[in-house]
Design a protein around this motif. Sequence first.
Motif: not given
Length: 302
Positions: A2, A34, A36, A49, A54, A76
């Motif tokens: 995360g 970050h 996702i 990944a 994520s 997360l």
Amino acid sequence: MGPQPGQKTVLITGCTPGGIGHALAMEFHAKGVHVIATARNTSVLAEMAALGMSTLALDVTKAESIKTCHDEVAKLTGGKLDFLVNNAGRTHTHPATDIDLDDVRETFETNVFGVMAMCQAFVDQLIAAKGLIINIASLAAITPYAFGAVYCASKGAVVSFSRTLRLELKPFGVRVMVAMTGTVRSQIASKTHRTLPENSLYQRVKDVFERRLTFSQNNGTVDTATYARKLVRSALTYESPLLLRAWFGRPDWFWAGGWSTLVWTATWLGEWVLDFALYRKIGLIKIEKVLREEQARQKKLT
């Protein structure tokens, strides 16, 4: 893995490699955000990944899938989301008089209702972060993109939805950016295309229609990574007062990709500019010639 404490987060829909979503994910990741990344099939996200992003399964046309994704993102990020990029979309190239309405509904489920559903589902996390929604629209929203009436209508709906959503979310500190995207390199040309029915008005110029199927990949097409760098740079820049946003800081309207400068200019000069340019560029003028020849033959027969 995360996000790290204090690290900004972005959720991007439609991140299959080769498309805009994937390029945006790579660029946000490079800038320290970050990521996702989502797709209906997470196996295509394995490489992302491995880079530390994520990855989650998401089908924006399914309420259960959106709910599951929302809950997993909340775990997360601690309930905060800095950026939501609604990129997942479906192309739709077919003459307006040849459309299949069930096919049209599928396009609107992804391009329009999916965007609406994602904004609704993630608004709590966006408010918590005073975040930014980026809706990937298209120049098609404001151009007579021949043989693309359904796609144009779907992106036009996204534009109208976004500009109203911007005002509704302003009191909560959430911004909305509309990406007016021109021709950008993607996997569209490799997909299975629709065909003309036998009774189509455009069977006379079938070659014009078939060239149009890959128009976005052959006309001023911009490299996907180049487009992504510009959009991410705009998303991460500073906020400026409302009156200055058209020139400085994070814009409400982001214009990039092939044809974007011409279309932006035409919004000031008048719709006739785009009518004139696209009618000839796409080849619709050929229909006039074919019809004249048909009429001439009919006169000879009578």
